[in-house]
Design an enzyme around this catalytic site. Sequence first.
Site, PDB file in Angstrom:
ATOM      1  N   HIS A  16      21.676  85.066  30.096  1.00 11.74           N
ATOM      2  CA  HIS A  16      21.469  86.076  29.058  1.00 11.74           C
ATOM      3  C   HIS A  16      22.809  86.622  28.582  1.00 11.74           C
ATOM      4  O   HIS A  16      23.870  86.320  29.116  1.00 11.74           O
ATOM      5  CB  HIS A  16      20.540  87.203  29.541  1.00 11.74           C
ATOM      6  CG  HIS A  16      21.168  88.213  30.456  1.00 11.74           C
ATOM      7  ND1 HIS A  16      20.580  89.422  30.747  1.00 11.74           N
ATOM      8  CD2 HIS A  16      22.328  88.199  31.154  1.00 11.74           C
ATOM      9  CE1 HIS A  16      21.355  90.092  31.570  1.00 11.74           C
ATOM     10  NE2 HIS A  16      22.420  89.384  31.837  1.00 11.74           N
ATOM     11  N   CYS A  35      27.985  91.689  31.539  1.00 14.74           N
ATOM     12  CA  CYS A  35      26.736  91.130  31.018  1.00 14.74           C
ATOM     13  C   CYS A  35      26.792  90.934  29.509  1.00 14.74           C
ATOM     14  O   CYS A  35      25.847  90.411  28.917  1.00 14.74           O
ATOM     15  CB  CYS A  35      25.536  92.009  31.399  1.00 14.74           C
ATOM     16  SG  CYS A  35      24.881  91.603  33.041  1.00 14.74           S
ATOM     17  N   HIS A  41      26.034  84.106  30.592  1.00 17.48           N
ATOM     18  CA  HIS A  41      26.235  83.993  32.038  1.00 17.48           C
ATOM     19  C   HIS A  41      24.836  84.036  32.636  1.00 17.48           C
ATOM     20  O   HIS A  41      23.860  84.311  31.929  1.00 17.48           O
ATOM     21  CB  HIS A  41      27.075  85.169  32.573  1.00 17.48           C
ATOM     22  CG  HIS A  41      26.367  86.465  32.401  1.00 17.48           C
ATOM     23  ND1 HIS A  41      26.325  87.128  31.213  1.00 17.48           N
ATOM     24  CD2 HIS A  41      25.596  87.181  33.259  1.00 17.48           C
ATOM     25  CE1 HIS A  41      25.581  88.211  31.335  1.00 17.48           C
ATOM     26  NE2 HIS A  41      25.120  88.272  32.561  1.00 17.48           N
ATOM     27  N   HIS A  43      21.953  84.833  36.039  1.00 13.02           N
ATOM     28  CA  HIS A  43      21.587  85.587  37.240  1.00 13.02           C
ATOM     29  C   HIS A  43      20.528  84.811  38.007  1.00 13.02           C
ATOM     30  O   HIS A  43      19.729  84.088  37.414  1.00 13.02           O
ATOM     31  CB  HIS A  43      21.007  86.958  36.886  1.00 13.02           C
ATOM     32  CG  HIS A  43      21.992  87.888  36.264  1.00 13.02           C
ATOM     33  ND1 HIS A  43      22.937  88.573  36.989  1.00 13.02           N
ATOM     34  CD2 HIS A  43      22.178  88.251  34.977  1.00 13.02           C
ATOM     35  CE1 HIS A  43      23.662  89.326  36.170  1.00 13.02           C
ATOM     36  NE2 HIS A  43      23.230  89.150  34.941  1.00 13.02           N
ATOM     37  N   ASP A  81      12.426  80.336  33.854  1.00  9.99           N
ATOM     38  CA  ASP A  81      13.331  79.668  34.784  1.00  9.99           C
ATOM     39  C   ASP A  81      14.229  78.649  34.072  1.00  9.99           C
ATOM     40  O   ASP A  81      13.744  77.782  33.340  1.00  9.99           O
ATOM     41  CB  ASP A  81      12.521  78.971  35.883  1.00  9.99           C
ATOM     42  CG  ASP A  81      13.394  78.511  37.035  1.00  9.99           C
ATOM     43  OD1 ASP A  81      14.411  79.184  37.314  1.00  9.99           O
ATOM     44  OD2 ASP A  81      13.062  77.484  37.644  1.00  9.99           O
ATOM     45  N   HIS A  82      15.536  78.799  34.306  1.00 15.48           N
ATOM     46  CA  HIS A  82      16.552  77.939  33.680  1.00 15.48           C
ATOM     47  C   HIS A  82      16.536  78.016  32.159  1.00 15.48           C
ATOM     48  O   HIS A  82      16.815  77.033  31.467  1.00 15.48           O
ATOM     49  CB  HIS A  82      16.445  76.496  34.189  1.00 15.48           C
ATOM     50  CG  HIS A  82      16.924  76.367  35.604  1.00 15.48           C
ATOM     51  ND1 HIS A  82      16.195  76.815  36.677  1.00 15.48           N
ATOM     52  CD2 HIS A  82      18.078  75.888  36.114  1.00 15.48           C
ATOM     53  CE1 HIS A  82      16.872  76.601  37.788  1.00 15.48           C
ATOM     54  NE2 HIS A  82      18.032  76.053  37.474  1.00 15.48           N
ATOM     55  N   GLU A 127      18.005  91.781  39.702  1.00 17.58           N
ATOM     56  CA  GLU A 127      18.958  91.003  38.911  1.00 17.58           C
ATOM     57  C   GLU A 127      20.078  90.478  39.808  1.00 17.58           C
ATOM     58  O   GLU A 127      20.639  89.404  39.577  1.00 17.58           O
ATOM     59  CB  GLU A 127      19.543  91.851  37.785  1.00 17.58           C
ATOM     60  CG  GLU A 127      20.322  91.028  36.770  1.00 17.58           C
ATOM     61  CD  GLU A 127      20.876  91.882  35.647  1.00 17.58           C
ATOM     62  OE1 GLU A 127      20.442  91.689  34.503  1.00 17.58           O
ATOM     63  OE2 GLU A 127      21.723  92.754  35.917  1.00 17.58           O
TER      64      GLU A 127
HETATM   65 NI    NI Z   1      23.913  89.877  33.168  1.00 14.67          NI
END
Ligand code: NI
Length: 138
Positions: A16, A35, A41, A43, A81-82, A127
């Site tokens: 995200h 972020c 990037h 998580h 997911d992914h 997170e």
């Molecule tokens: Ni983040």
Amino acid sequence: MPRVRVTRRLHFSAAHRLYRSEWSDERNREVFGDCSNPLWHGHNYELDVTVEGEVDPTTGFVLDLSRLKRIVEENVIRDLDHRNLNVEVPWLEGMNPTTENVVVAIWGQLRPALPEGIALTRLVLWETPRNYVEYVGE
Ligand code: NI
């Protein structure tokens, strides 16, 4: 019949970026920190799903946790997911994907998918191993 809460933990990894498009990269970095990296990037998220219902006198279960796992996988995890949460998930469209916003959206996805008599009572979205948000509904 006693009512009991049961929890299943599920995992997903996603990318995200937190930002507001009308702000400069510098201002976004001030507010959202790492972020807000413009090139994304990821998580490793953990999602704790808690439901409540009556204990079935025959099985001794509120809801078979493998069934709960399947429901969450089919309605939430499969979409996240992914994925890139900013651009790939229709039910997150137009949203700044903070953990707070994502947990509320997950609630909206999951609640209608639960069997009759089973209430969604709590979602916890991790997170990082140190940061989590909790949502118990409207
Ligand atoms: Ni983040």
